[in-house]
Design a protein around this motif. Structure first.
Motif, PDB file in Angstrom:
ATOM      1  N   HIS A  26       0.844  -1.187   0.000  1.00  0.00           N
ATOM      2  CA  HIS A  26       0.000   0.000   0.000  1.00  0.00           C
ATOM      3  C   HIS A  26       0.879   1.236   0.000  1.00  0.00           C
ATOM      4  CE1 HIS A  26      -3.281  -2.669   0.968  1.00  0.00           C
ATOM      5  NE2 HIS A  26      -2.473  -3.225   1.843  1.00  0.00           N
ATOM      6  N   SER A  27       0.334   2.331  -0.487  1.00  0.00           N
ATOM      7  CA  SER A  27       1.130   3.544  -0.461  1.00  0.00           C
ATOM      8  C   SER A  27       0.505   4.525   0.520  1.00  0.00           C
ATOM      9  CB  SER A  27       1.184   4.161  -1.858  1.00  0.00           C
ATOM     10  OG  SER A  27      -0.120   4.441  -2.283  1.00  0.00           O
ATOM     11  N   SER A  28       1.278   4.833   1.528  1.00  0.00           N
ATOM     12  CA  SER A  28       0.855   5.890   2.434  1.00  0.00           C
ATOM     13  C   SER A  28       2.137   6.544   2.920  1.00  0.00           C
ATOM     14  CB  SER A  28       0.045   5.326   3.596  1.00  0.00           C
ATOM     15  OG  SER A  28       0.709   4.214   4.140  1.00  0.00           O
ATOM     16  N   LEU A  29       2.014   7.639   3.613  1.00  0.00           N
ATOM     17  CA  LEU A  29       3.220   8.366   3.993  1.00  0.00           C
ATOM     18  C   LEU A  29       3.493   8.227   5.476  1.00  0.00           C
ATOM     19  CD1 LEU A  29       3.063  11.633   1.917  1.00  0.00           C
ATOM     20  CD2 LEU A  29       4.409   9.596   1.516  1.00  0.00           C
ATOM     21  N   ALA A  30       4.773   8.438   5.788  1.00  0.00           N
ATOM     22  CA  ALA A  30       5.214   8.215   7.153  1.00  0.00           C
ATOM     23  C   ALA A  30       4.953   9.420   8.026  1.00  0.00           C
ATOM     24  CB  ALA A  30       6.697   7.884   7.162  1.00  0.00           C
ATOM     25  N   VAL A  31       3.780   9.971   7.944  1.00  0.00           N
ATOM     26  CA  VAL A  31       3.539  11.116   8.819  1.00  0.00           C
ATOM     27  C   VAL A  31       2.293  10.847   9.634  1.00  0.00           C
ATOM     28  CG1 VAL A  31       2.496  12.213   6.813  1.00  0.00           C
ATOM     29  CG2 VAL A  31       2.887  13.545   8.869  1.00  0.00           C
ATOM     30  N   ASP A  32       2.484  10.520  10.839  1.00  0.00           N
ATOM     31  CA  ASP A  32       1.293  10.179  11.578  1.00  0.00           C
ATOM     32  C   ASP A  32       1.304  10.572  13.041  1.00  0.00           C
ATOM     33  OD1 ASP A  32      -0.565   9.398   9.947  1.00  0.00           O
ATOM     34  OD2 ASP A  32      -0.305   7.255  10.157  1.00  0.00           O
ATOM     35  N   VAL A  33       2.340  10.248  13.713  1.00  0.00           N
ATOM     36  CA  VAL A  33       2.205  10.183  15.152  1.00  0.00           C
ATOM     37  C   VAL A  33       3.019  11.249  15.849  1.00  0.00           C
ATOM     38  CG1 VAL A  33       2.159   8.571  17.030  1.00  0.00           C
ATOM     39  CG2 VAL A  33       2.139   7.754  14.714  1.00  0.00           C
ATOM     40  N   MET A  34       2.541  11.654  16.962  1.00  0.00           N
ATOM     41  CA  MET A  34       3.214  12.691  17.729  1.00  0.00           C
ATOM     42  C   MET A  34       3.275  12.214  19.167  1.00  0.00           C
ATOM     43  SD  MET A  34       4.415  15.568  17.090  1.00  0.00           S
ATOM     44  CE  MET A  34       5.417  16.450  18.228  1.00  0.00           C
ATOM     45  N   LEU A  35       4.244  12.688  19.881  1.00  0.00           N
ATOM     46  CA  LEU A  35       4.292  12.235  21.266  1.00  0.00           C
ATOM     47  C   LEU A  35       4.998  13.245  22.141  1.00  0.00           C
ATOM     48  CD1 LEU A  35       7.035   9.614  21.684  1.00  0.00           C
ATOM     49  CD2 LEU A  35       6.950  11.308  19.946  1.00  0.00           C
ATOM     50  N   PRO A  64       7.989   7.281   1.734  1.00  0.00           N
ATOM     51  CA  PRO A  64       6.850   6.379   1.492  1.00  0.00           C
ATOM     52  C   PRO A  64       6.811   5.268   2.531  1.00  0.00           C
ATOM     53  CG  PRO A  64       8.148   6.669  -0.490  1.00  0.00           C
ATOM     54  CD  PRO A  64       8.900   7.326   0.613  1.00  0.00           C
ATOM     55  N   MET A  65       5.612   4.844   2.826  1.00  0.00           N
ATOM     56  CA  MET A  65       5.433   3.857   3.881  1.00  0.00           C
ATOM     57  C   MET A  65       6.121   2.535   3.559  1.00  0.00           C
ATOM     58  SD  MET A  65       4.145   4.056   6.775  1.00  0.00           S
ATOM     59  CE  MET A  65       3.873   2.961   8.131  1.00  0.00           C
ATOM     60  N   ASP A  66       6.138   2.160   2.286  1.00  0.00           N
ATOM     61  CA  ASP A  66       6.748   0.856   1.991  1.00  0.00           C
ATOM     62  C   ASP A  66       8.243   0.865   2.288  1.00  0.00           C
ATOM     63  OD1 ASP A  66       6.953   2.637  -0.005  1.00  0.00           O
ATOM     64  OD2 ASP A  66       6.709   1.232  -1.651  1.00  0.00           O
ATOM     65  N   ILE A  67       8.880   2.027   2.060  1.00  0.00           N
ATOM     66  CA  ILE A  67      10.304   2.106   2.398  1.00  0.00           C
ATOM     67  C   ILE A  67      10.479   2.040   3.910  1.00  0.00           C
ATOM     68  CG2 ILE A  67      12.322   3.624   2.361  1.00  0.00           C
ATOM     69  CD1 ILE A  67      11.513   4.487  -0.378  1.00  0.00           C
ATOM     70  N   THR A  68       9.604   2.742   4.607  1.00  0.00           N
ATOM     71  CA  THR A  68       9.683   2.710   6.066  1.00  0.00           C
ATOM     72  C   THR A  68       9.522   1.288   6.583  1.00  0.00           C
ATOM     73  OG1 THR A  68       8.481   4.775   5.887  1.00  0.00           O
ATOM     74  CG2 THR A  68       8.902   3.942   8.089  1.00  0.00           C
ATOM     75  N   VAL A  69       8.532   0.582   6.028  1.00  0.00           N
ATOM     76  CA  VAL A  69       8.312  -0.791   6.465  1.00  0.00           C
ATOM     77  C   VAL A  69       9.544  -1.635   6.194  1.00  0.00           C
ATOM     78  CG1 VAL A  69       6.973  -2.864   6.031  1.00  0.00           C
ATOM     79  CG2 VAL A  69       5.825  -0.685   6.206  1.00  0.00           C
ATOM     80  N   ASP A  70      10.143  -1.385   5.040  1.00  0.00           N
ATOM     81  CA  ASP A  70      11.358  -2.138   4.708  1.00  0.00           C
ATOM     82  C   ASP A  70      12.481  -1.849   5.695  1.00  0.00           C
ATOM     83  OD1 ASP A  70      10.819  -3.814   2.749  1.00  0.00           O
ATOM     84  OD2 ASP A  70      11.900  -2.777   1.145  1.00  0.00           O
ATOM     85  N   ILE A  71      12.604  -0.589   6.065  1.00  0.00           N
ATOM     86  CA  ILE A  71      13.656  -0.233   7.021  1.00  0.00           C
ATOM     87  C   ILE A  71      13.426  -0.980   8.327  1.00  0.00           C
ATOM     88  CG2 ILE A  71      14.592   1.632   8.413  1.00  0.00           C
ATOM     89  CD1 ILE A  71      14.023   3.514   6.141  1.00  0.00           C
ATOM     90  N   PHE A  72      12.184  -0.967   8.774  1.00  0.00           N
ATOM     91  CA  PHE A  72      11.878  -1.655  10.025  1.00  0.00           C
ATOM     92  C   PHE A  72      12.162  -3.140   9.935  1.00  0.00           C
ATOM     93  CE2 PHE A  72       9.835   2.116  11.495  1.00  0.00           C
ATOM     94  CZ  PHE A  72       9.801   1.986  12.866  1.00  0.00           C
ATOM     95  N   ARG A  73      11.756  -3.694   8.808  1.00  0.00           N
ATOM     96  CA  ARG A  73      11.862  -5.137   8.665  1.00  0.00           C
ATOM     97  C   ARG A  73      13.311  -5.576   8.567  1.00  0.00           C
ATOM     98  NH1 ARG A  73       8.418  -6.450   3.881  1.00  0.00           N
ATOM     99  NH2 ARG A  73       6.575  -6.308   5.181  1.00  0.00           N
ATOM    100  N   LYS A  74      14.048  -4.859   7.758  1.00  0.00           N
ATOM    101  CA  LYS A  74      15.402  -5.332   7.475  1.00  0.00           C
ATOM    102  C   LYS A  74      16.376  -4.999   8.577  1.00  0.00           C
ATOM    103  CE  LYS A  74      14.796  -6.150   2.776  1.00  0.00           C
ATOM    104  NZ  LYS A  74      14.344  -5.335   1.661  1.00  0.00           N
ATOM    105  N   LEU A  75      16.186  -3.873   9.223  1.00  0.00           N
ATOM    106  CA  LEU A  75      17.134  -3.508  10.270  1.00  0.00           C
ATOM    107  C   LEU A  75      16.651  -3.965  11.636  1.00  0.00           C
ATOM    108  CD1 LEU A  75      18.136   0.066   9.151  1.00  0.00           C
ATOM    109  CD2 LEU A  75      19.444  -2.017   8.937  1.00  0.00           C
TER     110      LEU A  75
END
Lengths: 196, 829
Positions: B669-678, B778-789
């Protein structure tokens, strides 16, 4: 303090290791080769008018064949080859010492666990009631606010007596362990959040 | 302070709990008291060792001198490495704070952090090794410790597996009778030396069934009924003991354990899951569960047992005790060991670990797994639990060739396996969901007893369900020789017996009445096994699923094999049989069909391919059956994947909502990595009191540190646990730390009023190199970063200013949302 704890852990693990080693040594003594533990079993099917027969002999691996094991040979010289071709010889080895050791070990561990379980569920609450009477029990419940009665038995026991520090340590550890098990039980059996 | 709350109020979109953090729900441990802040080594697994340790207080304390200060060294070097921060900022009087850099229960580790920690440690050791001989020796022992650990794991797991095999075999036979020569012998070993005749070769005088023992005769209805009754009573007793022991001592010991181990290997932490009590309880109850005759196997739990061994042995080595990532490398190898001893297949075990269980599997782990699996297999072999010099009961050895035409039935078996796998997963997950959500789940003991009673009641009359799963498989795999007395070999004996072939290579023969009886019994057994396995897997006893699914496949395969054999016998002039199946030839081996069927069904349920084929060919010891096995395994995977992509383990992971980021899937899916604040921490303007209030009022597992509220430029990242432990420690030990003291994360403390309390310097616990992405990644790159690292969290920036944070859990929730699932099903909440 923390390093001390780690050291303790290391020590105890070495202790376990040494027990393990002692077990291995014991095992190797128990499992000293028993002459009953080797067999060469030949199963010979019926042949012409000879009945089927099973032969068992205690011979070495390289002698485990029909010619060595089947004795007396039920057929004449010219038929021996044909008869032996149909026999199935298997060399097998076991260690009855290991089997005995394992089974007895298993049963004793199982027995110990069962005894401990019975102690935790039945005896301890009874003992506690005897020792401290009714009023303290209730107070204790209010104190901790836990509905599991037997989980706090040790709590009471250890609080009321001042004991040597080692026993205290053991008790503390045991108590913490029980708290963990209770926590696990809650999440696995009651709330079904893991392992369902 | 209020500033934070307004900031939080403005939080964008959705504020998710960061990092998969979960508060303990126990009252009295979360109120910020010392109980809640207890250093982690306390609840590190369980405490058997501590009990033992107390008695060993007197022994020497100096056997690990260089390592005992490892925490401090590591700690300092990390601060130095990452930020070039001068270490003089660290208070030299301050002891290393225990518990820094560790994780809470039900949390996810940060692979990157752990790996860099290990590299730093390694670098330190290499640097020191040039200075003195002692340090050199230390570095050598450190390098060697991995292999030593593997050796120990192999020995321990092999020995345990041998014990389990022997005990389970004995206890299984116990249901039917007892050996008069020595109660510890099972049936086979009881009749080891006794004289038997050819006709009665399946019985001997010293082994007596319960009915025989009580009534004095083995014939008659009374004896049968007594046997039947006692069989049920024993089965119920074993199952009851198993479930009560699990409940009393280690609830984590139930189930197969592979889904959880998969999750743990991906970085999740479940404390106590691989502890000593789990190991003891699982070993003991596994034997009970297997011998109770339930439709379950010991293979999956053996993987868990091996992992427990590895985790316990890890405590011996500082390198592995203190580093979660390194420990997971060892656990990966241990999973290989588990399969290696379960199937006697070392290479298959390594591939299983690689294909099915592991998340991070570098080459080094591959070699170590191989070594450990070898050691374990060797240990098991030297124990020789079955007395046949094999590692498994159902080892087979046949070398009859197969014909190309037979690929068709093999593919058919593959289709059957795939269908069964998909069906089984659906049914089992549905049943487990019922158990999880309805009243059924409240009576685990009753459930186990009921299933056992039904199993025993139905299984006893049919000899193929009465015997244990492994024995059934062994019987089905076996090719009929002239000497076999089992019903499955009830062919009509050829009249001219003396001229036919010899030994194993018998020509195809017509089926006799014995075989027909066996066939319908097998058909009933197939139906029964299929149904009962669905409800058995997932009960609160240790239960594996390899053996039942293999049994289902083996029965189906054997049925098809016998069918093919008879077809060929009666129609050997058909076009397809002509040329290779002459009347006198042994052209079809039903045992091979059983094997292929077993592989297909196992493949359908678990979706293994490579490792499955290797395991099966290690079982048979013949290379010539690789093509049939491959054909069946691949077909089965294709068919099963058509109905649902998840294997049984992934399905259970999802059912339980473990935070597992599947490395095999693609995020599309395509979505962007802008979501959460803390909530944020600032570099040098907050007081200890403010920080404590922030920590107490939020449940985030980490806080980014920024320069100031006005200019939120990123400085670093602090984990909640580290923060809490450090502040708590400082309050206890450091003079002058009060609520009004400033917390300083920067390199140099700001100038301050001389009358104020001294600042608390916490730069040491801050991660100065957190991962960042921009808000347009893009979210898919982010997911990849999480998954691979194997990241745990990643900060989001916009124009260099901190914008928010993405955690692994957010990713999982997001993926669940994209797949139209309930995002709240992830992780317990």
């Amino acid at each position: 303090f923390e390093h001390h704890r780690y050291d303790l852990k290391m020590k105890s693990l070495f202790f376990i290791e040494s027990v393990f080693l002692a077990g291995v040594v014991l095992l190797s003594q128990v499992t000293a080769k028993n002459s009953e533990d080797i067999r060469c079993k030949c199963i010979c099917p019926p042949y012409k008018d000879v009945e089927g027969q099973i032969y068992k002999q205690n011979v070495s691996l390289k002698d485990c064949n029909c010619l060595h094991v089947v004795d007396p040979m039920p057929v004449d010289g010219k038929d021996v080859e044909a008869y032996c071709l149909r026999c199935e010889c298997k060399y097998e080895e076991r260690s009855s010492g290991t089997i005995k050791f394992t089974i007895i070990m298993y049963l004793s561990i199982l027995g110990l666990l069962l005894l401990y379980m019975v102690y935790l569920t039945l005896l301890e609450p009874m003992l506690k009631r005897r020792l401290f009477g009714h009023s303290q029990l209730i107070q204790n419940y209010d104190d901790v606010g836990d509905q599991q009665p037997f989980a706090n038995a040790h709590n009471v026991l250890s609080r009321s007596h001042s004991r040597p520090s080692m026993l205290n340590k053991v008790e503390h550890a045991q108590q913490r362990w029980r708290r963990q098990v209770q926590e696990q039980r809650k999440s696995v059996f009651d709330r079904h959040v893991v392992l369902s | 302070m209020s500033d934070f709350w307004t900031r939080r109020g403005r939080a964008r979109v959705r504020t998710l709990r960061a990092g998969g953090f979960r508060m303990r729900e126990k009252p009295g441990c979360c109120d910020g008291g010392p109980e809640g802040l207890h250093p982690p080594s306390d609840d590190d697994d369980d405490d058997l060792v501590d009990i033992a340790g107390a008695t060993l207080d007197f022994s020497s304390t100096d056997d690990v001198p260089p390592l005992s200060s490892g925490g401090y060294e590591e700690h300092r070097s990390r601060a130095g490495m990452n930020g070039n921060g001068p270490s003089n900022l660290m208070d030299p009087l301050e002891d290393p704070v225990p518990g820094l850099g560790t994780y809470e229960d039900f949390n996810t580790i940060d692979w990157v952090r752990e790996k860099s920690k290990d590299r730093d440690r390694h670098r330190e050791i290499t640097k020191n090794s040039r200075r003195s001989t002692a340090a050199l020796l230390h570095s050598v022992s450190d390098a060697f410790s991995g292999w030593l650990l593997m050796l120990l794991v192999g020995l321990m797991a092999g020995a345990l597996a041998g014990g389990i095999d022997i005990a389970a075999h004995w206890l299984t036979d116990m249901k039917e009778g007892v050996c008069l020569r020595g109660f510890w012998f099972n049936r086979e070993h009881c009749c080891w030396t006794s004289e038997t005749t050819f006709q009665d070769r399946d019985r001997c005088a010293v082994w007596q069934t319960w009915g025989e023992l009580i009534t004095g005769t083995s014939e008659g209805a009374l004896s049968y009924i007594l046997n039947y009754l006692l069989y049920i009573v024993w089965a119920l007793l074993f199952a009851f003991l198993a479930v009560t022991l699990v409940r009393a001592f280690a609830p984590y010991a139930c189930g197969s354990g592979i889904p959880e181990i998969k999750t743990i290997l991906s970085g999740f932490i479940i404390r106590g899951y691989l502890g000593k009590w789990t190991l003891i309880t699982k070993t003991v109850t596994l034997v009970l569960a297997v011998s109770s005759g339930l439709s379950l196997g010991k293979e999956g739990p053996l993987v868990h047992v091996a992992c427990c061994c590895a985790n316990i042995l890890c405590h011996l080595f500082t390198k592995y005790r203190k580093n979660e990532a390194k420990r997971r490398e060892v656990l990966s190898a241990a999973a290989a060991v588990g399969v290696s001893v379960a199937f006697g297949a070392p290479i298959g075990g390594v591939l299983f670990s690689l294909e099915e269980v592991s998340y991070y599997f570098p080459l080094k782990t591959l070699w170590r797994s191989f070594f450990a699996a070898l050691v374990a297999a060797f240990t098991l072999r030297s124990i020789n639990p079955f007395g046949n010099s094999r590692l498994v009961l159902f080892y087979v050895e046949f070398h009859t060739p197969w014909h190309l035409v037979e690929l068709l039935p093999f593919v058919l078996l593959g289709i059957f396996g795939g269908l069964w796998g998909a069906l089984f997963i659906r049914a089992n997950i549905a049943w487990c969901r019922i158990r999880k959500t309805t009243r059924l789940g409240r009576y685990p003991i009753v459930e186990v007893l009921a299933v056992t009673a039904v199993t025993a009641l139905v299984a006893y009359p049919n000899s193929y369900t009465r015997m244990s799963g492994a024995e059934l498989i062994s019987e089905l795999f076996n090719d009929c020789s002239l000497l076999d007395s089992s019903q499955l070999c009830g062919y009509q004996q050829p009249a001219n017996i003396s001229e036919t072939g010899v030994g194993n290579s018998l020509a195809d023969r017509p089926a006799g009445p014995g075989l027909y009886t066996a066939l319908w019994q097998l058909a009933l057994a197939l139906l029964f096994k299929m149904l009962i396995t669905v409800v058995t897997f997932g009960m609160k006893v240790p239960s594996g699923l390899f053996i039942p699914s293999m049994a289902v496949g083996a029965i189906a395969g054997r049925l098809l094999g016998v069918g093919m054999e008879q077809l060929a016998y009666y129609n050997h002039d058909w076009l397809i049989f002509r040329g290779w199946c002459t009347p006198e030839a042994d052209c079809i081996t039903p045992g091979l069909y059983a094997m292929v069927g077993a592989a297909a069904c196992l493949g359908g349920v678990t979706r293994m391919t490579v490792s499955l084929v290797v395991i099966m060919f290690e079982l048979t010891g013949g290379l010539e059956y690789i093509v049939p096995l491959m054909a069946a395994a691949m077909t089965s995977k294709w068919v099963a994947d058509a109905f649902g992509r998840e294997g049984i383990y992934e399905a259970h992971i999802r059912l339980n909502g473990y935070p597992f980021l599947e490395p095999k899937e693609e995020f599309e899916h395509s979505s962007l990595a802008v979501d959460v604040m803390l909530a944020l921490l600032t570099q040098e303007s907050m007081t200890v009191g403010e920080v404590e209030a922030l920590v107490e009022n939020t449940r985030y597992s980490g806080f980014p540190v920024v320069v100031s509220q006005e200019s939120p430029r990123l400085v670093g990242f602090v984990l909640r646990r580290d923060l809490v432990i450090s502040i708590d420690n400082a309050r206890k030990r450091q003079d002058g730390v009060v609520s009004a003291s400033l917390v300083v994360f920067s390199e140099h403390a700001p100038p301050q009023a001389s009358d104020g309390p001294p600042p608390l310097r916490l730069r040491g616990i801050m991660d100065l190199s957190p991962f960042t992405v921009t808000d347009h990644t893009p979210m898919d790159i982010t997911v990849d970063i999480f998954r691979k690292l194997g990241l745990r969290q990643c900060l989001v920036t916009h124009n260099g200013r901190l914008l928010g944070i993405i955690t692994k859990k957010d990713i999982l929730k997001h993926m669940a949302q994209m797949a139209n699932r309930d995002p709240d099903s992830i992780l317990f909440n």
